[in-house]
Design an enzyme around this catalytic site. Sequence first.
Site, mmCIF file in Angstrom:
data_model
loop_
_atom_site.group_PDB
_atom_site.id
_atom_site.type_symbol
_atom_site.label_atom_id
_atom_site.label_comp_id
_atom_site.label_asym_id
_atom_site.label_seq_id
_atom_site.Cartn_x
_atom_site.Cartn_y
_atom_site.Cartn_z
ATOM 1 N N ARG A 42 -0.552 8.730 13.604
ATOM 2 C CA ARG A 42 0.419 8.067 12.717
ATOM 3 C C ARG A 42 0.806 8.881 11.475
ATOM 4 O O ARG A 42 0.268 9.929 11.212
ATOM 5 C CB ARG A 42 -0.129 6.719 12.269
ATOM 6 C CG ARG A 42 -1.443 6.754 11.533
ATOM 7 C CD ARG A 42 -1.814 5.326 11.106
ATOM 8 N NE ARG A 42 -3.113 5.265 10.459
ATOM 9 C CZ ARG A 42 -4.272 5.072 11.077
ATOM 10 N NH1 ARG A 42 -4.306 4.937 12.379
ATOM 11 N NH2 ARG A 42 -5.408 5.016 10.391
ATOM 12 N N ASN A 100 0.844 -1.193 0.000
ATOM 13 C CA ASN A 100 0.000 0.000 0.000
ATOM 14 C C ASN A 100 0.879 1.242 0.000
ATOM 15 O O ASN A 100 1.789 1.309 -0.856
ATOM 16 C CB ASN A 100 -1.127 -0.034 1.049
ATOM 17 C CG ASN A 100 -0.766 -0.306 2.476
ATOM 18 O OD1 ASN A 100 -0.369 -1.405 2.815
ATOM 19 N ND2 ASN A 100 -0.899 0.675 3.334
ATOM 20 N N ASP A 101 0.659 2.198 0.842
ATOM 21 C CA ASP A 101 1.198 3.560 0.702
ATOM 22 C C ASP A 101 2.663 3.668 0.261
ATOM 23 O O ASP A 101 3.522 2.968 0.812
ATOM 24 C CB ASP A 101 1.145 4.281 2.046
ATOM 25 C CG ASP A 101 -0.137 4.081 2.801
ATOM 26 O OD1 ASP A 101 -1.048 3.433 2.290
ATOM 27 O OD2 ASP A 101 -0.221 4.588 3.929
HETATM 28 C C1 FRU Z 1 -3.051 4.316 4.861
HETATM 29 C C2 FRU Z 1 -2.580 3.596 6.104
HETATM 30 C C3 FRU Z 1 -1.719 4.489 6.974
HETATM 31 C C4 FRU Z 1 -0.916 3.508 7.775
HETATM 32 C C5 FRU Z 1 -0.681 2.404 6.760
HETATM 33 C C6 FRU Z 1 -0.694 1.026 7.323
HETATM 34 O O1 FRU Z 1 -3.344 3.466 3.800
HETATM 35 O O2 FRU Z 1 -3.673 3.092 6.830
HETATM 36 O O3 FRU Z 1 -2.452 5.407 7.775
HETATM 37 O O4 FRU Z 1 0.275 4.056 8.256
HETATM 38 O O5 FRU Z 1 -1.716 2.520 5.787
HETATM 39 O O6 FRU Z 1 -0.381 0.082 6.336
#
Ligand code: FRU
Length: 488
Positions: free
Chosen positions: A159, A36-37
């Site tokens: 976070r 993901n991110d």
């Molecule tokens: C966004 C998120 C962030 C977190 C991460 C966890 O997609 O939820 O807020 O740090 O992904 O994978």
Amino acid sequence: MASTLTPDEAAVQLAATSSQRWHPTFHVAPVAGWINDPNGLCFYQGRYHAFFQHYPYEAQWGPMHWGHASSADLVTWRHEPVALAPDAPYDADGVWSGSAIETPSGTLKVFYTGHRWRDGRGPEGGNVQVQCVAESTDGVHFEKAGIVIEGPEDLDDFRDPCVWRHDDRWYLTLGVGFHGRGQVWLYASDDLDHWSFEGVLFEDPSPDVYMLECPQLFQLREHWVLLYGPMTHARPHGYTGRNGHNGGYVVGTWAPGQAFVPLTDYRPADWGRHFYATQTMLDPAGRRLAFGWMGEFVQPLASASEGWAGQLAVPRALTLGDDLRLRWTPIPELESLRGQRRDHGAFEVGLNEDYVIDPDADALEIELKVDLTATTSEAVLLHVHQTAPGCATTIAYDDLAERVQLDLGAVSQGGRGYRSAPFVGDELRLRVLVDRGSVEVFVGDGAETLSTLSFPDDGPRAVVLSSAGGTIAVTGLVTHKLGTIGLS
Ligand code: FRU
């Protein structure tokens, strides 16, 4: 979890089971497993680094690692070893999102959220989230240096640290869910080690928004752009906020010691189905580059059955218009991926006609211009990933609604439904990047973009332009076959 394998060995083993039919040719994606991110975007020691949230053991979200790819030119990339794994007591359930900054002594510091389940078991008992640091002297191998910011004891959502330098200080934003409201908190530091809380930079005006993920504040021209992902309890309504995760921005004013004052309403970063957690960086030439995550948590992705899930969108250069809207443009370097070029010239698509642009396109860029004043068709329908008549992902300018739609309703695999961006004008200009498992659409000057994963069935993938109830005045149509960035 296959804990006897290192994260990198696990991903290679998983990749051995996957086919290449949807795995991207020109997008950053893991060998296998989940991403993901984008995290820690930076230019360090002569290379660009894109880290990303990664679970290498399965094609689903799990205890997060930081995966890593690097590039000398932002076009061709190479995989690097997993940079961070959840192996410290304070990040035992996940090394979550964060950012990177080069220190005055020349090391690379990454700031990330250490995540653990409060009851040690799972989400039911809540989260403990702390901001941590790891340091590297080569941009590839990192040593963890512990916690730098702890939040109030009772906060579950605290976070995604994003660090930047302004004038002679460092600043850090955090996404916070504060007693039911989505906020961005600001910290400052003179040495990157000691951080003072400067105050709440921004609170989402909606009481339904309980958390703002991945906030980032940066300057464009004389304004400040705040990008974030508002998480809401509200039912989707209208054209925005339809995804499981939706990202966007407000533009305002800010100076050290002063409040952030929004000058605009919230606007989506991208109107498609899959573009989230945008992170930006300044490149050595002073360009503001943005990377987003194409994926979702809500529906299982079709590619997961082939061992991988998620990719990064192509790097986009960001500028700010006089209308205080961002313009998102694929970086010009990507033009070096262009291979065989075909110029279709100017022509008319007749009444209820289908014009085949390409009978089989794996990775293709399409540049289309239409004179809407000379077009009578109710829609300009550009079908991509078409494996059979009526079985495609369709980019459609809808003249009735004055919107550009990205419709997945007929693609054979994966999620259905459509997304839609506003467009009013006499000339429709579309630039479309079609990869094996995704489509990115840039409308006009890039004020509106629509991005989505798209998983076509087996067989040739045609690209077809169709009219509906009238004719289409095409003033320009050029296609380019696109090469690989070296990761597939
Ligand atoms: C966004 C998120 C962030 C977190 C991460 C966890 O997609 O939820 O807020 O740090 O992904 O994978």
